[in-house]
Design an enzyme around this catalytic site. Structure first.
Site, PDB file in Angstrom:
ATOM      1  N   ARG A 288       0.816  -1.237   0.000  1.00  0.00           N
ATOM      2  CA  ARG A 288       0.000   0.000   0.000  1.00  0.00           C
ATOM      3  C   ARG A 288       0.836   1.267   0.000  1.00  0.00           C
ATOM      4  NH1 ARG A 288      -2.782  -3.614   2.947  1.00  0.00           N
ATOM      5  NH2 ARG A 288      -4.734  -4.221   1.961  1.00  0.00           N
ATOM      6  N   LYS A 310       3.589  11.381 -11.431  1.00  0.00           N
ATOM      7  CA  LYS A 310       2.771  10.490 -12.262  1.00  0.00           C
ATOM      8  C   LYS A 310       3.559   9.209 -12.450  1.00  0.00           C
ATOM      9  CE  LYS A 310       0.011  13.335 -15.349  1.00  0.00           C
ATOM     10  NZ  LYS A 310      -0.238  13.598 -16.773  1.00  0.00           N
ATOM     11  N   GLU A 352      11.185  19.284 -24.257  1.00  0.00           N
ATOM     12  CA  GLU A 352      10.357  19.555 -23.059  1.00  0.00           C
ATOM     13  C   GLU A 352      10.808  20.853 -22.391  1.00  0.00           C
ATOM     14  OE1 GLU A 352       7.674  17.914 -22.166  1.00  0.00           O
ATOM     15  OE2 GLU A 352       7.853  15.964 -23.142  1.00  0.00           O
ATOM     16  N   LYS A 393       7.641  23.326 -13.565  1.00  0.00           N
ATOM     17  CA  LYS A 393       6.785  22.153 -13.383  1.00  0.00           C
ATOM     18  C   LYS A 393       6.330  22.052 -11.923  1.00  0.00           C
ATOM     19  CE  LYS A 393       5.742  17.449 -14.392  1.00  0.00           C
ATOM     20  NZ  LYS A 393       5.981  16.222 -15.108  1.00  0.00           N
ATOM     21  N   GLU A 403      -4.039  16.961 -11.804  1.00  0.00           N
ATOM     22  CA  GLU A 403      -4.448  17.345 -13.154  1.00  0.00           C
ATOM     23  C   GLU A 403      -5.938  17.618 -13.259  1.00  0.00           C
ATOM     24  OE1 GLU A 403      -1.942  15.569 -16.266  1.00  0.00           O
ATOM     25  OE2 GLU A 403      -3.763  15.469 -17.468  1.00  0.00           O
ATOM     26  N   ARG A 407      -2.751  21.835 -14.549  1.00  0.00           N
ATOM     27  CA  ARG A 407      -1.659  20.938 -14.946  1.00  0.00           C
ATOM     28  C   ARG A 407      -1.725  20.569 -16.428  1.00  0.00           C
ATOM     29  NH1 ARG A 407       0.969  16.100 -11.254  1.00  0.00           N
ATOM     30  NH2 ARG A 407       2.373  15.342 -12.844  1.00  0.00           N
ATOM     31  N   ASN A 411       0.741  19.820 -21.122  1.00  0.00           N
ATOM     32  CA  ASN A 411       0.540  19.012 -22.322  1.00  0.00           C
ATOM     33  C   ASN A 411       0.668  19.806 -23.609  1.00  0.00           C
ATOM     34  OD1 ASN A 411       0.189  16.663 -20.915  1.00  0.00           O
ATOM     35  ND2 ASN A 411      -2.016  16.959 -20.682  1.00  0.00           N
ATOM     36  N   HIS A 414       1.446  18.079 -26.819  1.00  0.00           N
ATOM     37  CA  HIS A 414       1.266  16.644 -26.592  1.00  0.00           C
ATOM     38  C   HIS A 414       0.053  16.049 -27.311  1.00  0.00           C
ATOM     39  CE1 HIS A 414       4.434  17.309 -23.750  1.00  0.00           C
ATOM     40  NE2 HIS A 414       4.419  16.066 -23.337  1.00  0.00           N
ATOM     41  N   HIS A 418       1.376  13.013 -29.120  1.00  0.00           N
ATOM     42  CA  HIS A 418       0.970  11.644 -28.773  1.00  0.00           C
ATOM     43  C   HIS A 418       0.399  10.924 -29.993  1.00  0.00           C
ATOM     44  CE1 HIS A 418       0.552  12.434 -24.197  1.00  0.00           C
ATOM     45  NE2 HIS A 418       1.711  11.903 -24.501  1.00  0.00           N
ATOM     46  N   HIS A 431       9.927  10.471 -27.948  1.00  0.00           N
ATOM     47  CA  HIS A 431       8.822  11.271 -27.395  1.00  0.00           C
ATOM     48  C   HIS A 431       9.056  12.775 -27.624  1.00  0.00           C
ATOM     49  CE1 HIS A 431       5.600  12.358 -24.661  1.00  0.00           C
ATOM     50  NE2 HIS A 431       6.442  13.094 -23.939  1.00  0.00           N
TER      51      HIS A 431
HETATM   52  N1  LIG Z   1       5.596  10.211 -15.417  1.00  0.00           N
HETATM   53  C1  LIG Z   1       5.569  11.248 -16.222  1.00  0.00           C
HETATM   54  O1  LIG Z   1       5.118  12.334 -15.858  1.00  0.00           O
HETATM   55  C2  LIG Z   1       6.146  11.102 -17.606  1.00  0.00           C
HETATM   56  C3  LIG Z   1       6.351  12.246 -18.401  1.00  0.00           C
HETATM   57  C4  LIG Z   1       6.934  12.075 -19.643  1.00  0.00           C
HETATM   58  C5  LIG Z   1       7.316  10.801 -20.085  1.00  0.00           C
HETATM   59  N2  LIG Z   1       7.093   9.721 -19.288  1.00  0.00           N
HETATM   60  C6  LIG Z   1       7.499   8.376 -19.699  1.00  0.00           C
HETATM   61  O2  LIG Z   1       8.912   8.355 -19.801  1.00  0.00           O
HETATM   62  C7  LIG Z   1       9.300   7.335 -20.712  1.00  0.00           C
HETATM   63  C8  LIG Z   1      10.344   7.895 -21.643  1.00  0.00           C
HETATM   64  O3  LIG Z   1      11.459   8.276 -20.855  1.00  0.00           O
HETATM   65  P1  LIG Z   1      12.911   8.462 -21.474  1.00  0.00           P
HETATM   66  O4  LIG Z   1      12.828   9.324 -22.662  1.00  0.00           O
HETATM   67  O5  LIG Z   1      13.808   8.817 -20.364  1.00  0.00           O
HETATM   68  O6  LIG Z   1      13.233   7.007 -22.049  1.00  0.00           O
HETATM   69  P2  LIG Z   1      14.004   5.735 -21.463  1.00  0.00           P
HETATM   70  O7  LIG Z   1      13.795   5.597 -20.027  1.00  0.00           O
HETATM   71  O8  LIG Z   1      13.595   4.594 -22.329  1.00  0.00           O
HETATM   72  O9  LIG Z   1      15.536   6.092 -21.754  1.00  0.00           O
HETATM   73  C9  LIG Z   1      15.963   6.288 -23.090  1.00  0.00           C
HETATM   74  C10 LIG Z   1      17.209   5.448 -23.391  1.00  0.00           C
HETATM   75  O10 LIG Z   1      18.357   6.051 -22.818  1.00  0.00           O
HETATM   76  C11 LIG Z   1      19.075   5.103 -22.029  1.00  0.00           C
HETATM   77  N3  LIG Z   1      19.703   5.867 -20.971  1.00  0.00           N
HETATM   78  C12 LIG Z   1      19.098   6.438 -19.901  1.00  0.00           C
HETATM   79  N4  LIG Z   1      19.961   7.206 -19.231  1.00  0.00           N
HETATM   80  C13 LIG Z   1      21.145   7.103 -19.857  1.00  0.00           C
HETATM   81  C14 LIG Z   1      22.425   7.674 -19.627  1.00  0.00           C
HETATM   82  N5  LIG Z   1      22.651   8.555 -18.648  1.00  0.00           N
HETATM   83  N6  LIG Z   1      23.432   7.332 -20.456  1.00  0.00           N
HETATM   84  C15 LIG Z   1      23.209   6.477 -21.486  1.00  0.00           C
HETATM   85  N7  LIG Z   1      22.018   5.943 -21.769  1.00  0.00           N
HETATM   86  C16 LIG Z   1      20.993   6.245 -20.951  1.00  0.00           C
HETATM   87  C17 LIG Z   1      18.019   4.138 -21.587  1.00  0.00           C
HETATM   88  O11 LIG Z   1      18.589   2.909 -21.216  1.00  0.00           O
HETATM   89  C18 LIG Z   1      17.168   4.051 -22.841  1.00  0.00           C
HETATM   90  O12 LIG Z   1      17.762   3.179 -23.775  1.00  0.00           O
HETATM   91  C19 LIG Z   1       8.033   6.898 -21.408  1.00  0.00           C
HETATM   92  O13 LIG Z   1       7.639   5.659 -20.877  1.00  0.00           O
HETATM   93  C20 LIG Z   1       7.007   7.966 -21.047  1.00  0.00           C
HETATM   94  O14 LIG Z   1       5.705   7.456 -21.014  1.00  0.00           O
HETATM   95  C21 LIG Z   1       6.526   9.860 -18.052  1.00  0.00           C
END
Ligand SMILES: NC(=O)c1ccc[n+]([C@@H]2O[C@H](COP(=O)([O-])OP(=O)(O)OC[C@H]3O[C@@H](n4cnc5c(N)ncnc54)[C@H](O)[C@@H]3O)[C@@H](O)[C@H]2O)c1
Length: 525
Positions: A288, A310, A352, A393, A403, A407, A411, A414, A418, A431
């Site tokens: 929990r 999130k 971003e 943020k 949200e 908030r 987006n 987005h 998306h 992304h």
């Molecule tokens: N929770 C939220 O508010 C929120 C907001 C935006 C995106 N997201 C989510 O985030 C995810 C995308 O995140 P991301 O773009 O970080 O992708 P990711 O976590 O897949 O990382 C991208 C790539 O970079 C590599 N990597 C990470 N750090 C590294 C480093 N320092 N050196 C070398 N390689 C490295 C990872 O292994 C991966 O291959 C999606 O799932 C998306 O839905 C969440």
């Protein structure tokens, strides 16, 4: 420079202040001592004979005076933060440092010097400390830097302060209704982060990471934890968005159960958004809810996904469809980690950052225009850009954690972004790249609706392009497919087709019911 130490009585302000002044060659001013000298009586007697109001007035005058000095370390009285004027005076051209200490340790430290602590001449001092801490904690939290003084000597605390200042370590606070948390931003902070974990007094610690990132930083993170007496478990998930799913969440639950992690355990999410989202989700549901810390390693995760709480996993029927709002206890951003990130990933994260300029801060947008070279090459300008992004943020999340309204402005770019990811099966664009095109299209749409001047849309386009991000939707992607994807997304989320549109750089508004024909025209243009 002016270094101002604030914190509860017994947190070590005077002794740490003396150490700091010795190491930096700065003058030390202890405001309580100054007042005692001026009034020619101990603080306890001033309180007793002249009352607290009198003391606070004298204190304010002393603060006003010392605030005008430079190259000085100022050790303040515990209640100094209660007066807004004091904090304005001290914060101006100064760095405010909160020496944070647990109530039990405060009590132990001040037992021997009761005579000097008028506010604690009560029957149950621990209860009184707790009461006063609750009253003041949100004020202490406004400090620029926090230093934990529970387990360190004054010399070590002084050293940590100096290192934080040298490392250009920044802090941002996310203020929420029930509680607040800090985002620490700087260089090589990973080396020192473990000291911060201790404050949560975790029964066990687990690092959750992936098979790409953990091997790169294994030695640094494990050494840092070992130095602080923490021996973490390490759970690795395979690299890739496709593993942000129930299978891997379930595997993590299993590992935690097998290792007998209890409700006081702590998870450390060490990776990009994928690792952060799944770790947050598991933390929010395991027993929990247990505490977790975000240590984001991609730029996108540092400025976006690690902040705001999130969490989630993907479902075969939709991305990020299953999740929770569950805030981390701390976010540690080490900008050095970005040096191993690919240029493409780095630029995608910048999309971003540009978003924050457009939605909330024109000056910041200009800063991004002027400092491209240094930002792309991970110089201090990027540290600042990350801090400003987190601040924007944090402000928005503080105002609307779940949200319900405001908030949604996060987006910007987005709705179309998306849809572009969906129609290309999440394989063609990162992304941030999809968001870049989404922002440029939203700006065009705003111009067509007469909301935004063409000149400003041009500036947004130019900045996105200067950072090497795509601005135009490739012609082989059909506008009607993008609109269909937006409609499906809207239905799944049981909401309206909603666009965040800029009215100027630094201000956006929410628009619904936009003519689909117009959207199609813009997407094709
Ligand atoms: N929770 C939220 O508010 C929120 C907001 C935006 C995106 N997201 C989510 O985030 C995810 C995308 O995140 P991301 O773009 O970080 O992708 P990711 O976590 O897949 O990382 C991208 C790539 O970079 C590599 N990597 C990470 N750090 C590294 C480093 N320092 N050196 C070398 N390689 C490295 C990872 O292994 C991966 O291959 C999606 O799932 C998306 O839905 C969440």
């Amino acid at each position: 420079m002016k270094i101002v130490l604030v914190g509860f009585m017994g947190s070590g302000k005077s002794s740490v202040g003396r150490e700091l002044s010795r190491r930096l060659g700065y003058q030390i001013v202890d405001t309580d001592l100054t007042i005692e000298e001026r009034e020619d009586m101990p603080i306890a007697l001033i309180f007793k004979e002249k009352g607290e109001d009198y003391f606070r007035a004298v204190e304010q005058a002393a603060i006003e005076e010392v605030s005008r000095k430079d190259n000085v370390v100022i050790a303040t009285g515990g209640g100094v933060v209660k007066n807004k004027k004091n904090m304005e005076n001290l914060g101006r051209r100064g760095i405010v440092i909160w020496l944070k200490t647990e109530p039990e340790i405060i009590l132990k430290r001040i037992m021997s010097e009761e005579g000097r602590r008028p506010l604690l001449n009560v029957e149950e001092p621990l209860k009184e400390i707790n009461r006063l801490l609750v009253e003041r904690e949100h004020l202490y939290m406004q400090a620029d830097v926090t230093i934990d003084t529970d387990f360190v000597t004054s010399g070590e605390a002084a050293q940590e302060i100096i290192e934080k200042l040298i490392l250009n370590m920044q802090e941002v606070t996310v203020n929420l209704k029930e509680r607040s948390y800090k985002i620490i931003i700087g260089r090589k902070v990973l080396h020192k982060c473990s000291l911060r974990l201790k404050e949560f007094k975790p029964s066990r610690v687990a690092i959750v990471s992936n098979t790409t990132i953990f091997p790169l930083y294994k030695d640094i993170i494990l050494n840092s934890m070992n130095e602080c007496g923490i021996t973490p478990e390490v759970f690795l998930i395979p690299d890739g968005e496709e593993h942000k799913d129930f299978l891997w969440a379930s595997n993590l639950y299993g590992e935690l159960l097998k290792a007998r992690f209890d409700r006081d355990a702590l998870l450390v999410a060490f990776g990009g958004g994928v690792v952060g989202d799944i770790t947050g989700f598991v933390a929010s549901t395991y027993m929990r809810g247990i505490k977790y810390i975000q240590v984001p390693t991609t730029l996108l995760a540092q400025v976006d996904s690690s902040v705001g709480g999130k969490t989630g996993v993907n479902h075969p029927l939709g991305k990020n469809m299953i999740g929770t709002f569950y805030q981390p206890s701390l976010v540690i951003i080490d900008v050095e980690l970005l040096k191993t990130l690919s240029q493409r990933q780095l630029r995608a994260g910048i999309a971003e950052i540009i978003k924050y300029g457009v939605i909330a801060d024109r000056e910041f947008f200009n800063f991004l225009e002027i400092n491209i070279g240094n930002i792309i090459s991970i110089k201090d300008e990027l540290v600042w850009a990350i801090k400003r992004s987190c601040e924007i943020k944090a402000d928005i999340v503080s105002a609307d954690e779940r949200e319900a309204g405001l908030r949604a402005v996060l987006n910007f770019g987005h709705t179309i972004g998306h849809a572009l990811e969906t129609v290309t099966g999440y394989t063609k664009f990162l992304h941030g790249e999809a968001i870049a095109m989404g922002m440029c299209s939203a700006a065009k749409l705003a111009v067509r609706l007469g909301l935004l001047q063409g000149k400003d849309a041009g500036l947004i386009n130019a900045l996105v392009e200067m950072y090497g991000l795509p601005v135009k939707i490739p012609p082989d992607i059909n506008a009607s497919d993008i609109i269909n994807a937006m409609e499906v997304d809207k239905k799944i989320r049981a909401g309206q087709l909603r666009f965040i549109l800029p009215e100027s750089i630094g201000r956006v508004r929410i628009e619904e019911n936009i003519d689909r024909g117009l959207i199609a025209e813009v997407l094709k243009s």
